[in-house]
Design a protein around this motif. Structure first.
Motif, PDB file in Angstrom:
ATOM      1  N   SER A  20       0.826  -1.203   0.000  1.00  0.00           N
ATOM      2  CA  SER A  20       0.000   0.000   0.000  1.00  0.00           C
ATOM      3  C   SER A  20       0.866   1.261   0.000  1.00  0.00           C
ATOM      4  N   SER A  21       1.999   1.224   0.698  1.00  0.00           N
ATOM      5  CA  SER A  21       2.910   2.370   0.729  1.00  0.00           C
ATOM      6  C   SER A  21       3.497   2.608  -0.652  1.00  0.00           C
ATOM      7  N   PHE A  22       3.845   1.491  -1.323  1.00  0.00           N
ATOM      8  CA  PHE A  22       4.414   1.599  -2.672  1.00  0.00           C
ATOM      9  C   PHE A  22       3.392   2.203  -3.638  1.00  0.00           C
ATOM     10  N   MET A  23       2.140   1.711  -3.563  1.00  0.00           N
ATOM     11  CA  MET A  23       1.101   2.202  -4.463  1.00  0.00           C
ATOM     12  C   MET A  23       0.801   3.665  -4.178  1.00  0.00           C
ATOM     13  N   LEU A  24       0.810   4.052  -2.900  1.00  0.00           N
ATOM     14  CA  LEU A  24       0.552   5.434  -2.538  1.00  0.00           C
ATOM     15  C   LEU A  24       1.670   6.332  -3.054  1.00  0.00           C
ATOM     16  N   GLY A  25       2.897   5.828  -2.945  1.00  0.00           N
ATOM     17  CA  GLY A  25       4.032   6.589  -3.456  1.00  0.00           C
ATOM     18  C   GLY A  25       3.942   6.792  -4.943  1.00  0.00           C
ATOM     19  N   CYS A  26       3.563   5.734  -5.659  1.00  0.00           N
ATOM     20  CA  CYS A  26       3.405   5.847  -7.110  1.00  0.00           C
ATOM     21  C   CYS A  26       2.314   6.839  -7.456  1.00  0.00           C
ATOM     22  N   SER A  27       1.226   6.775  -6.680  1.00  0.00           N
ATOM     23  CA  SER A  27       0.110   7.675  -6.923  1.00  0.00           C
ATOM     24  C   SER A  27       0.526   9.118  -6.714  1.00  0.00           C
ATOM     25  N   ASN A  28       1.289   9.366  -5.633  1.00  0.00           N
ATOM     26  CA  ASN A  28       1.723  10.721  -5.349  1.00  0.00           C
ATOM     27  C   ASN A  28       2.686  11.222  -6.413  1.00  0.00           C
ATOM     28  N   ALA A  29       3.571  10.289  -6.839  1.00  0.00           N
ATOM     29  CA  ALA A  29       4.537  10.680  -7.859  1.00  0.00           C
ATOM     30  C   ALA A  29       3.830  11.057  -9.148  1.00  0.00           C
ATOM     31  N   SER A  30       2.819  10.246  -9.502  1.00  0.00           N
ATOM     32  CA  SER A  30       2.068  10.528 -10.714  1.00  0.00           C
ATOM     33  C   SER A  30       1.277  11.810 -10.580  1.00  0.00           C
ATOM     34  N   GLY A  31       0.657  11.979  -9.401  1.00  0.00           N
ATOM     35  CA  GLY A  31      -0.181  13.144  -9.186  1.00  0.00           C
ATOM     36  C   GLY A  31       0.614  14.426  -9.105  1.00  0.00           C
ATOM     37  N   SER A  32       1.882  14.342  -8.713  1.00  0.00           N
ATOM     38  CA  SER A  32       2.687  15.541  -8.532  1.00  0.00           C
ATOM     39  C   SER A  32       3.410  15.955  -9.799  1.00  0.00           C
ATOM     40  N   LYS A  33       3.335  15.145 -10.851  1.00  0.00           N
ATOM     41  CA  LYS A  33       4.028  15.477 -12.089  1.00  0.00           C
ATOM     42  C   LYS A  33       3.386  16.697 -12.727  1.00  0.00           C
ATOM     43  N   ALA A  34       4.213  17.697 -13.013  1.00  0.00           N
ATOM     44  CA  ALA A  34       3.691  18.940 -13.575  1.00  0.00           C
ATOM     45  C   ALA A  34       3.251  18.739 -15.021  1.00  0.00           C
ATOM     46  N   PRO A  35       2.178  19.423 -15.450  1.00  0.00           N
ATOM     47  CA  PRO A  35       1.755  19.346 -16.854  1.00  0.00           C
ATOM     48  C   PRO A  35       2.865  19.844 -17.766  1.00  0.00           C
ATOM     49  N   THR A  36       2.948  19.275 -18.947  1.00  0.00           N
ATOM     50  CA  THR A  36       4.002  19.632 -19.898  1.00  0.00           C
ATOM     51  C   THR A  36       3.405  20.307 -21.129  1.00  0.00           C
ATOM     52  N   VAL A  37       4.004  21.423 -21.520  1.00  0.00           N
ATOM     53  CA  VAL A  37       3.631  22.136 -22.737  1.00  0.00           C
ATOM     54  C   VAL A  37       4.765  21.944 -23.742  1.00  0.00           C
ATOM     55  N   VAL A  38       4.434  21.448 -24.929  1.00  0.00           N
ATOM     56  CA  VAL A  38       5.428  21.156 -25.956  1.00  0.00           C
ATOM     57  C   VAL A  38       5.421  22.270 -27.008  1.00  0.00           C
ATOM     58  N   ILE A  39       6.595  22.845 -27.239  1.00  0.00           N
ATOM     59  CA  ILE A  39       6.732  23.926 -28.220  1.00  0.00           C
ATOM     60  C   ILE A  39       7.704  23.500 -29.309  1.00  0.00           C
ATOM     61  N   LEU A  40       7.279  23.596 -30.556  1.00  0.00           N
ATOM     62  CA  LEU A  40       8.153  23.362 -31.705  1.00  0.00           C
ATOM     63  C   LEU A  40       8.407  24.712 -32.364  1.00  0.00           C
ATOM     64  N   GLY A  41       9.684  25.055 -32.567  1.00  0.00           N
ATOM     65  CA  GLY A  41       9.979  26.382 -33.079  1.00  0.00           C
ATOM     66  C   GLY A  41      11.102  26.415 -34.097  1.00  0.00           C
ATOM     67  N   ALA A  42      11.057  27.418 -34.961  1.00  0.00           N
ATOM     68  CA  ALA A  42      12.102  27.635 -35.959  1.00  0.00           C
ATOM     69  C   ALA A  42      13.460  27.735 -35.273  1.00  0.00           C
ATOM     70  N   ALA A  43      14.498  27.234 -35.948  1.00  0.00           N
ATOM     71  CA  ALA A  43      15.844  27.198 -35.364  1.00  0.00           C
ATOM     72  C   ALA A  43      16.297  28.573 -34.894  1.00  0.00           C
ATOM     73  N   SER A  44      15.923  29.615 -35.617  1.00  0.00           N
ATOM     74  CA  SER A  44      16.359  30.973 -35.267  1.00  0.00           C
ATOM     75  C   SER A  44      15.726  31.498 -33.988  1.00  0.00           C
ATOM     76  N   THR A  45      14.754  30.770 -33.432  1.00  0.00           N
ATOM     77  CA  THR A  45      14.100  31.220 -32.198  1.00  0.00           C
ATOM     78  C   THR A  45      14.547  30.425 -30.975  1.00  0.00           C
ATOM     79  N   LYS A  46      15.516  29.553 -31.129  1.00  0.00           N
ATOM     80  CA  LYS A  46      15.903  28.635 -30.047  1.00  0.00           C
ATOM     81  C   LYS A  46      16.183  29.364 -28.735  1.00  0.00           C
TER      82      LYS A  46
END
Length: 268
Positions: A20-46
């Motif tokens: 149960s501790s392991f599952m709770l830890g996994c749940s917390n780890a998953s729940g705490s992961k920040a949302p990710t925004v993916v940006i694709l951009g022209a090389a000159s804007t790196k």
């Protein structure tokens, strides 16, 4: 007998507690992961995108991750059209942004930035290159442009054609192509070519090159960078998108030499 059964019960309880501790830890780890925004951009804007993304993460209240991938505008657009995940897309010309819009993949698209083109030579070059016409000198052997399908390469070819220099330089075998505009810039930095045509913003990034000529904006298609938000984007990507259109992002872009085309109230 009782002692054996009691010991078995204790072992089971310990196992269940550990599970149960392991599952709770996994749940917390998953729940705490920040949302990710993916940006694709022209090389000159790196560099620009990385700085604005850092400012956005510091400014927005909720934890958020921003992943940035840069390269040739046409290649990134083709990835999106083929189903690659992306929340925001920055193109170095309108053509590829319009392709995303025409495919009904965008919820918003706005002309965000503008740029200009310059001719650069290695800062320590011994060659006498002080104007666009000097590129025709017999001493100039190699001139780097971005790829022929890359916006920077297209603008450069248009400009050379306008100045009636494309045919003589091309026939002389002086033109070489880089993967993108940053590749063309790198050739000059390493002294592998005698000159290159790159964005003015790229030339500002290094002391290893010097600007020898500025191209007339009328010599090529206007250099516009649309900012596109994908239709499948999240609430977090909307926040990042709005930040990119705001005053802080505008100040960062202008510090890199870009011209900004939006205000806090919208398009100028």
């Amino acid at each position: 007998m009782f002692a054996v059964e009691f010991k078995h019960v204790i072992c089971c309880l310990v196992w269940l507690f550990a599970l149960s501790s392991f599952m709770l830890g996994c749940s917390n780890a998953s729940g705490s992961k920040a949302p990710t925004v993916v940006i694709l951009g022209a090389a000159s804007t790196k560099d620009l995108l990385e700085d604005i993304a850092a400012a956005a993460k510091a400014s927005l209240g909720d934890p958020i991750e921003i992943e940035i991938s840069t390269g040739p505008s046409h290649a990134l657009a083709q990835q999106i059209l083929s189903g690659a995940p992306a929340d925001l897309y920055v193109s170095a010309n309108r053509q590829w942004a319009e392709a995303i819009v025409d495919a009904d993949l965008a919820s918003d698209s706005i002309d965000w930035l503008a740029n200009s083109m310059v001719v650069v030579a290695p800062a320590n070059s011994k060659l006498s290159i002080n104007s666009l016409e000097d590129l025709t000198s017999a001493d100039v052997k190699r001139i780097a442009l971005a790829g022929e399908n890359v916006p920077a390469g297209i603008y450069a070819e248009q400009a050379l054609t306008h100045y009636k220099l494309w045919d003589p330089l091309n026939v002389a075998g002086k033109i070489i192509r880089g993967h993108d505009v940053r590749s063309a810039l790198a050739y000059v930095q390493r002294g592998e070519v005698d000159a290159a045509i790159v964005y003015a913003t790229d030339a500002r990034l290094t002391d290893d090159v010097r600007v020898v000529a500025k191209l007339d904006p009328a010599s090529h298609t206007p250099i516009i960078y649309p900012l596109v938000r994908m239709r499948t984007s999240s609430r977090e990507s909307e926040q990042v998108y709005q930040f990119f259109l705001g005053s802080e992002a505008r100040q960062i872009a202008e510090s890199y030499g870009f011209q900004t085309l939006v205000t806090d109230q919208g398009k100028e």
